[in-house]
Design a protein around this motif. Structure first.
Motif, mmCIF file in Angstrom:
data_model
loop_
_atom_site.group_PDB
_atom_site.id
_atom_site.type_symbol
_atom_site.label_atom_id
_atom_site.label_comp_id
_atom_site.label_asym_id
_atom_site.label_seq_id
_atom_site.Cartn_x
_atom_site.Cartn_y
_atom_site.Cartn_z
ATOM 1 N N ALA A 148 0.818 -1.215 0.000
ATOM 2 C CA ALA A 148 0.000 0.000 0.000
ATOM 3 C C ALA A 148 0.851 1.264 0.000
ATOM 4 C CB ALA A 148 -0.943 0.008 1.198
ATOM 5 N N VAL A 149 2.076 1.180 0.516
ATOM 6 C CA VAL A 149 2.924 2.377 0.591
ATOM 7 C C VAL A 149 4.082 2.329 -0.399
ATOM 8 C CG1 VAL A 149 2.334 2.785 3.015
ATOM 9 C CG2 VAL A 149 4.335 1.375 2.462
ATOM 10 N N GLU A 150 4.055 1.354 -1.315
ATOM 11 C CA GLU A 150 5.145 1.291 -2.295
ATOM 12 C C GLU A 150 5.132 2.546 -3.175
ATOM 13 O OE1 GLU A 150 6.873 -1.398 -5.987
ATOM 14 O OE2 GLU A 150 4.964 -1.922 -5.063
ATOM 15 N N GLY A 151 6.266 3.201 -3.261
ATOM 16 C CA GLY A 151 6.375 4.400 -4.077
ATOM 17 C C GLY A 151 5.695 5.613 -3.469
ATOM 18 N N ALA A 152 5.412 5.584 -2.173
ATOM 19 C CA ALA A 152 4.643 6.663 -1.550
ATOM 20 C C ALA A 152 5.428 7.955 -1.417
ATOM 21 C CB ALA A 152 4.133 6.225 -0.172
ATOM 22 N N ALA A 153 6.732 7.927 -1.649
ATOM 23 C CA ALA A 153 7.524 9.162 -1.710
ATOM 24 C C ALA A 153 8.171 9.322 -3.077
ATOM 25 C CB ALA A 153 8.590 9.159 -0.622
ATOM 26 N N GLY A 154 7.789 8.469 -4.018
ATOM 27 C CA GLY A 154 8.356 8.544 -5.362
ATOM 28 C C GLY A 154 9.836 8.214 -5.363
ATOM 29 N N PRO A 155 10.523 8.469 -6.458
ATOM 30 C CA PRO A 155 11.960 8.219 -6.535
ATOM 31 C C PRO A 155 12.799 9.396 -6.048
ATOM 32 C CG PRO A 155 11.150 8.865 -8.681
ATOM 33 C CD PRO A 155 9.948 8.885 -7.761
ATOM 34 N N TYR A 156 12.174 10.322 -5.328
ATOM 35 C CA TYR A 156 12.804 11.607 -5.022
ATOM 36 C C TYR A 156 13.521 11.600 -3.684
ATOM 37 C CZ TYR A 156 9.502 12.713 -8.707
ATOM 38 O OH TYR A 156 8.802 12.707 -9.888
ATOM 39 N N SER A 157 14.432 12.566 -3.551
ATOM 40 C CA SER A 157 15.176 12.751 -2.307
ATOM 41 C C SER A 157 14.710 14.043 -1.635
ATOM 42 C CB SER A 157 16.683 12.828 -2.590
ATOM 43 O OG SER A 157 17.155 11.630 -3.156
ATOM 44 N N PHE A 158 14.123 13.901 -0.455
ATOM 45 C CA PHE A 158 13.706 15.041 0.361
ATOM 46 C C PHE A 158 14.500 15.037 1.664
ATOM 47 C CE2 PHE A 158 9.922 13.606 -1.992
ATOM 48 C CZ PHE A 158 9.592 14.764 -2.687
ATOM 49 N N PRO A 159 14.829 16.209 2.207
ATOM 50 C CA PRO A 159 15.557 16.250 3.485
ATOM 51 C C PRO A 159 14.766 15.636 4.626
ATOM 52 C CG PRO A 159 15.664 18.376 2.366
ATOM 53 C CD PRO A 159 14.663 17.560 1.630
ATOM 54 N N ASN A 160 13.445 15.801 4.580
ATOM 55 C CA ASN A 160 12.583 15.268 5.630
ATOM 56 C C ASN A 160 11.400 14.548 4.980
ATOM 57 O OD1 ASN A 160 13.682 16.739 8.235
ATOM 58 N ND2 ASN A 160 13.538 18.316 6.633
ATOM 59 N N VAL A 161 11.127 13.336 5.459
ATOM 60 C CA VAL A 161 10.066 12.521 4.868
ATOM 61 C C VAL A 161 9.290 11.811 5.970
ATOM 62 C CG1 VAL A 161 9.534 10.536 3.386
ATOM 63 C CG2 VAL A 161 11.378 12.099 2.750
ATOM 64 N N LEU A 162 7.974 11.764 5.810
ATOM 65 C CA LEU A 162 7.132 10.944 6.676
ATOM 66 C C LEU A 162 6.063 10.286 5.807
ATOM 67 C CD1 LEU A 162 6.172 9.871 9.412
ATOM 68 C CD2 LEU A 162 4.742 11.924 9.612
ATOM 69 N N VAL A 163 6.086 8.955 5.772
ATOM 70 C CA VAL A 163 5.035 8.176 5.111
ATOM 71 C C VAL A 163 4.417 7.277 6.163
ATOM 72 C CG1 VAL A 163 4.492 6.425 3.384
ATOM 73 C CG2 VAL A 163 6.184 8.207 2.866
ATOM 74 N N ASP A 164 3.103 7.373 6.322
ATOM 75 C CA ASP A 164 2.436 6.460 7.246
ATOM 76 C C ASP A 164 1.195 5.866 6.593
ATOM 77 O OD1 ASP A 164 0.782 8.679 7.387
ATOM 78 O OD2 ASP A 164 0.703 8.749 9.566
ATOM 79 N N TYR A 165 0.683 4.807 7.222
ATOM 80 C CA TYR A 165 -0.399 4.021 6.630
ATOM 81 C C TYR A 165 -1.512 3.811 7.639
ATOM 82 C CZ TYR A 165 -2.952 -0.113 5.011
ATOM 83 O OH TYR A 165 -3.944 -0.990 4.648
ATOM 84 N N VAL A 166 -2.732 4.133 7.218
ATOM 85 C CA VAL A 166 -3.925 3.909 8.028
ATOM 86 C C VAL A 166 -4.776 2.862 7.321
ATOM 87 C CG1 VAL A 166 -6.019 4.906 9.006
ATOM 88 C CG2 VAL A 166 -3.909 6.258 8.930
ATOM 89 N N ARG A 167 -4.970 1.745 7.964
ATOM 90 C CA ARG A 167 -5.781 0.682 7.363
ATOM 91 C C ARG A 167 -7.265 0.941 7.625
ATOM 92 N NH1 ARG A 167 -5.948 -5.760 9.065
ATOM 93 N NH2 ARG A 167 -7.410 -6.417 7.407
#
Length: 733
Positions: free
Chosen positions: A495-514
């Protein structure tokens, strides 16, 4: 799909192979084939567990090369052919190292057996996730090389010469010094007496003759002349036909049936009542359909009788307000966003989607007291076998599945619900029976791609550069149902595959709510599930950031791809070939997307036209694709073309909606597919790469929808965050 997470995130880490190859010993036995010849077995390393000893009489490896005295080479493979070219690319790998012509290799589908034929990247016998070439690339090359070494050795001993002085070519071993030749068939019996080499030397890729060259599909002639056999084509002596109707509400049950009119239909033999469905059994399909239409059925709609689409979306909206399970964290994205010079937030949505394969769900069974033969096209043959065994009470070894060509899988045939239902019906029928779902039944009882409701936010600094990115994915978990061991700690990796894309960010948060849909409504794989939804969310939002920063979308992305040169390369190539930046007429625009998934990199530029009434026409698609080492470039282009069409269909029309617990769509009039006159011009540019092969079946589908909505923004200035595209929102004032 889940295989990428098995590799990247560990899965069952103790037994997972690396993405770059197979480190365990692959070749375990060589011996005489039945009837003579060379039988080369090789084990596909991965999750299949410990193999039997090489000298064990009952040892059976996962796959085989069989070389007969007639010089025919047979490859037995577990990967099903469903239009993706598996039955061409697999023989190409064998033929390359074995030094035979492609036309000399015959393919036999493998029987159901997880122990012997487990897909190394999935852990059991399955075709999906763009894994066929990725999983079998090295084992098949090594198998071909090992067979070649043994055949040369057999010729060398026959002629009493040094093996190094011989070469293999077009199914023969040749002694250039004496002009002697021996066919593989003539050498097969002698070659079968030697132990298999542990690590046969592989060709230098510069010497490839087949790999990397366009090859005609070996299955095309049979499909053109009508001799190809799909599951729906199965015919058995004395077979009956079944037409079925399941409860139209999810979780509902059958209350009562008045079958008096149905039994009066000529050819109708019996009515089968299940707890949630009813089937009419007849001598032919027409009578079964007519009998089904004559039934008077009363349903108990159950607890979901009044569930609507609006209810589901509201529940997802509420779920999105809760914190999710963290999938990825770099730095402190929330703090960085709150203190950013500019903050951007957006909610993106994607609907439930059906698969709408041209071949509807079907299954033919010959159930007897002593066993059952099953004729079907399935992506999960051992799961199909287990479903029939469960429904009938037979032991697994008494259920034989005859796997057929598939007329459209797209992940739908990774589930065995239709096969299980057919087996329940077969229990009540004397003799063979074929169950075929109607188009309406297929659409309204599909295993749907989940509805996603995602919340994205980012912070830009004074120069417009992104300093933080967050993405909350909200939707049901396919892994929790389909592969429970991989659903750990409440996190669905797919469900979270590719959730930030191929990009580089200094700060990242990916979370998942089922958040699950109503009980009885099942969600499942849909041609690259996680990537298909996250690519739309991320690439649409990246375009929003570019607009907020007042920067060109391509240049904005390039600045974020410093750590991904392959992604940057496909972006540059697609931009160049599409004429990015050149002027277009009013009402037309270009949009771009870049994704990394299934081990491959893809950039797509869509050129669209938007009419005053809001009608969107996708005129042109330019794709740059880097999937690593190419086996059959012709198939790769076809996969990106077909995947793009699949994705355009979903972007423009795809949507499953609910009213009173029922799916509103039924046939292709209400679940519309792209018509041939709507198909865009598609250009595919392949990147020459020496990297390990990546997947090709799903990337094209995943990346095209965001490119389309980004092109719509370029043409109209209107930002769309929800699919399918709403023409009303694009009407000119």
């Amino acid at each position: 799909m889940l295989l990428d997470h098995v590799i990247i995130d560990g899965g069952d880490a103790g037994s997972a192979p690396s993405s770059s190859g197979h480190s365990r010993r692959n070749f375990l036995k060589i011996g005489a084939a039945a009837g003579g010849g060379l039988l080369l077995g090789f084990r596909l390393s991965g999750f299949s567990g410990a193999a039997a000893a090489a000298d064990s009489e009952d040892f059976a490896p996962n796959a085989y090369i069989r070389i007969g005295r007639d010089n025919e080479v047979t490859l037995i493979v577990a990967q099903v052919e469903m239009g993706q070219g598996t039955f061409t690319s697999m023989p190409m790998l064998i033929a390359e190292e074995l030094e035979v012509d492609l036309g000399q290799v015959r393919v036999e589908p493998a029987p159901a057996n997880d122990k012997l034929y487990a897909n190394p990247l999935l852990g059991f016998q399955a075709t999906g996730g763009s894994t066929s070439v990725r999983a079998l690339w090295k084992p098949l090359l090594q198998a071909g090389a090992a067979a070649r070494v043994l055949l040369i050795k057999a010729a060398a001993e026959t002629w009493n010469v040094d093996p190094a002085s011989l070469r293999a070519e077009k199914g023969e071993v040749i002694d250039a010094a004496s002009s002697r030749k021996l066919s593989y068939g003539a050498l097969a019996d002698k070659a079968a007496t030697y132990p298999v080499p542990d690590a046969p030397a592989l060709k230098d890729p510069k010497d490839y003759k087949l790999i990397g060259t366009p090859a005609k599909r070996v299955d095309t002639p049979s499909k053109l002349n009508g001799s190809a056999k799909y599951g729906i084509d199965a015919m058995l002596p004395g077979m009956k036909f079944a037409a079925v109707a399941a409860c139209p509400t999810f979780g509902g049950k059958l209350k009562s049936v008045d079958d008096s009119k149905a039994m009066a239909v000529k050819g109708v033999r019996q009515i089968v009542r299940l707890d949630d469905a009813v089937a009419v059994i007849a001598d032919h399909n027409g009578a079964a359909r007519k009998g089904l239409a004559a039934l008077v059925i009363a349903w108990n709609d159950g607890p979901n009788a009044h569930v609507s689409q609006a209810d589901l979306i509201e529940q997802l909206r509420e779920a999105a307000k809760t914190d999710g399970v963290v999938a990825s964290r770099i730095g402190d994205a929330q703090k960085a966003i709150s203190g950013a010079a500019k903050k951007i937030e957006a909610v993106y949505q994607q609907p439930f989607l059906a698969h709408a394969a041209m071949e509807p769900m079907n299954c033919t069974l010959d159930l007897r007291e002593d066993g059952c033969d099953v004729f079907v096209g399935t992506q999960v043959i051992t799961r199909a076998q287990a479903a029939v065994a469960k429904a009938t009470g037979l032991p697994l070894n008494k259920v034989k599945v005859h796997n057929h060509l598939i007329g459209g899988g797209f992940g739908r045939r990774l589930d065995e619900d239709g096969i299980y239902q057919a087996a329940r019906i077969a229990k009540e029928v004397d003799g063979p029976v074929k169950v075929v779902w109607s188009r309406e039944e297929d659409t309204q009882h599909d295993v749907y791609r989940p509805y996603y409701y995602d919340v994205l936010a980012a912070g830009l600094d004074e120069s417009g550069a992104p300093i933080a990115f967050s993405h909350r994915v909200v939707g049901s978990s396919i892994l929790a149902r389909w592969a429970p061991p991989l659903f750990k700690g409440g996190l669905d990796f797919d469900a979270v595959e590719g959730a930030a894309g191929p990009y580089s960010f200094p700060n990242v948060l990916v979370d998942y709510v089922r958040h699950e849909p109503p009980p009885g409504m099942t969600t499942g794989w849909w041609r690259g599930v996680g990537m298909t939804h996250n690519a739309f969310m991320v690439e649409g939002f990246i375009d929003e950031l570019a607009a907020a920063a007042k920067k060109d979308p391509v240049e904005f992305r390039r600045a974020l791809l410093g750590k991904s040169p392959r992604a940057k390369a496909v972006l540059d190539l697609a931009a160049e070939k599409s004429g990015w930046g050149s002027p277009l007429p009013a009402g037309r625009g270009r949009g771009v997307s870049v994704i990394f998934g299934f081990g491959s990199y893809l950039a797509q530029v869509a050129e669209v036209a938007v009419d005053k009434d809001g009608t969107v026409r996708v005129e042109r698609i330019v794709a740059a694709f880097d999937c690593g080492r190419q086996v059959n470039p012709d198939t790769l282009k076809a996969q990106i073309e077909g995947g793009s069409i699949f994705g355009v269909t979903a972007a423009l029309y795809g949507e499953i909606t609910l009213r009173d617990g029922r799916v509103e769509q039924g046939n292709f009039d209400t679940y519309q597919l792209l018509r041939i006159n709507e198909a865009p011009k598609i250009e595919v540019y392949l990147v020459d790469s020496q990297e390990a092969p990546g997947g090709a079946g799903e990337p094209g589908t995943a990346g095209i929808a965001p490119a389309i909505v980004n092109a719509i923004f370029a043409a109209t200035g209107k930002r769309l965050r929800k699919l399918p595209i709403d023409a009303n929102a694009l009407r000119s004032a």
